[in-house]
Design an enzyme around this catalytic site. Sequence first.
Site, mmCIF file in Angstrom:
data_model
loop_
_atom_site.group_PDB
_atom_site.id
_atom_site.type_symbol
_atom_site.label_atom_id
_atom_site.label_comp_id
_atom_site.label_asym_id
_atom_site.label_seq_id
_atom_site.Cartn_x
_atom_site.Cartn_y
_atom_site.Cartn_z
ATOM 1 N N GLU A 83 -15.496 -31.679 -18.307
ATOM 2 C CA GLU A 83 -16.099 -32.731 -18.765
ATOM 3 C C GLU A 83 -16.793 -33.780 -17.520
ATOM 4 O OE1 GLU A 83 -17.474 -33.832 -21.627
ATOM 5 O OE2 GLU A 83 -16.793 -32.525 -22.886
ATOM 6 N N SER A 344 34.269 -48.478 -56.256
ATOM 7 C CA SER A 344 35.808 -48.429 -55.685
ATOM 8 C C SER A 344 35.679 -48.755 -53.943
ATOM 9 C CB SER A 344 36.641 -47.600 -55.704
ATOM 10 O OG SER A 344 36.877 -47.736 -57.227
#
Length: 782
Positions: A83, A344
């Site tokens: 590019e 519990s």
Amino acid sequence: MVWKRVGRYSLRLLVAGVVCLLGFLLADRIWPLPDPDRVRSVLILAQDRTPLRAFADSEGVWRYPVTLDEVSPRYVQALLEYEDRWFYRHPGINPLALARAGWQWLEGGRVVSGGSTLTMQVARILDPHERTLSGKLRQMFRALQLEWHYHKDEILTFYLNLAPFGGPIEGVQTASFAWLHKPALELSYAEAALLAVLPQAPSRLRPDRHPELAQQYRDKVLRRMAAQGVWTQETVEDALREPVIRARFRQPMAAPLFAQRMKAQAFATQQARLQTALDANIQWALENVLRTRMGSLPAGASAGVLVVENSTGYVRGYAGSADFFAADRFGHVDMVQAVRSPGSTLKPFLYGMAVDDGLLHSASLLSDVPIRREDYAPQNFFRHFSGAVSLAQALQQSLNIPAVDVLQRLNPASFVARLRNGGVTIRFPGQAEPNLSVILGGAGTTLEDLVRGFTAFAREGVSIKPRFLPAEPLVERRMLSAGAAWIIQDILRAVSPPEGSVNHAGIAWKTGTSYGFRDAWAVGVSDAYTVGVWTGRPDGTPLPGRFGAYAAGPILFDIFRALPGNVNGNVRRRPDNVERVDICWPLGGRADTTAPKHCHVRLQAWTLDGRVPPTLPNVQQYSWSAGLQTYWVNPQTGLRVTSECVVPERVSRQVAMWPLEVQPWLADSVLEKMRLPGFDPACPTSRQYQGGVELAIRNLDASTRLYLPATASGQQTLGVTVDLLAQGGEGQYFWLVNGEPVGIDPERDGLRYTFTRAGDYDLTVFDAAGAVDKMPIRVVSQ
């Protein structure tokens, strides 16, 4: 003359340059550059930067922010070579490239090559424009602005995050995960070339739609890399053999509810990517366990799991639900944060506090018998009672009655306050106050708070707040002393693992089941991690038979087995102030200071700070309490006497007595050790001194049926009243119904008692000498 002419030209050029610069600065101020760092979509990352979940922006665009060092150098090479090979040398605009592109356009009548630099491409992404001359000039101006305000690496990073890759996908990291299902740091040569060329025509080259065309363009990049000598010919030839596979766009969806929770923080702090403390490998293992166990969950049931690293408090695994996409399981509801009944699971904290307060040691004698505290009559989970149990047994078997008894001594409000101080917040409905039911789940808390509290058992009694982000501050709270925490975790380590599981890691674990089987819990602690598991239906409907050890326990042990560093067992050092000593029941003291005749049962106990507290007295004042009972005997006959007996001499003797309420569960051999000798013949002949006749219940037997009177519909029955009578034995009678003391009959002429409910009852009577008789009866509704 020549030098003067050159000087004039130089001055003009300098003035022109200054004017241009001033004009540029003015334009830069009038038309500021759009912010390249603006937050659009948000990406939540694991500790190692693995994407967990992404959230698109308001326009539906997906972008996974990435830094330059998180992208493969192969991709950067391919991108710059294909590019903009002069990227690091030009000022944002490449005049040669623009001239070449213009000449090719004039010569061929069409665009042959682009003249835009990477900087110009970023400029166009930030400020879109039409493909006109004015648009190109605007793009060039924006490129110059970018170069003025940012370094080259920053501009390249903008491109890495903003470049279009087809459809709603922006950025190389998003594209890498979408089309290749891997991070951009792991790209091969072929994959790097493919992603380098995709932004040229993102719609036409989408691999999920046009893989053949995408491969053609990729191969073009590969050949250019070889031609320019960037990559070797051999490397490129290998890359050319790699096909482009049609792949579907797939979003990462790990820890979805955790990521959703973190999303709000990311937006609040304007972070496009938020790196958390979650461990991607642990999260994957956790979710795999849940997928495997999904088949065993009933319809509509979900699960929540939290994994916390003990040393740091970092949350390494988080599953808010069993399946985020299962609407029938309420998968969108985060059960890590949901307030539920803890069952519990609070009992370890209660017993640890009792040890810290000097009330108990690990083998203290507790009573597991039916009790009633005003209008509260708790029951054990399996509806049976064991009589005398140690603290360790009560905790390991999760017995309810001893826990309620200990909580009454500790005070519910104090217990809840100490829990809150230690990091576990207990929530009550409306204006309700702490009461005895809190220890059995009669309140609410979250899985997150519960796990926080349990970290104290691996951290010398100090809990640590779960930390979701690496920079989150460390928050620690003292829950228990180091010694008490060690004693409780040692007790919990001895709890048998679920069927099919092995406790190689030395896990100390506790389960819990809420009333009506609405919640099933399992929380475990190893040296490295604390793990909490919740299962149930998020809407609160019951799941009969789904208790903690069966429903949540197997998931807990599967997760521990998958965690790293959990194969060598628990190696925490015992604190110096914790000592193992031999103790004796029923008195509860040290064996070496207890007379052998008073040591009916010998046990080993963990004690704290050298304290060996005796057996607690019963909270019901009329009940017989454990302790030494003194009596007098005639030394010539060995029989019992009182001040009313006419004997020339009497001497004192002592006998160790068990709590009255546990005596129905004692073996005959133990009861015999408490039996007092008969009265001497020199004593008066009143009923108090009767002896020689075996104690027996005399007006009721096993065939007895008592009938509750019939009442009008909706009215409460007054019950059926009887006199409880016995014969024989010595001294006053002590009566129990279903193991609960109901009264004393000092005159031996009967104790009136009313049965208000139908059912089976066990009657028990004791005399002053320790003799006992039992009888079952039945009360029937008419």
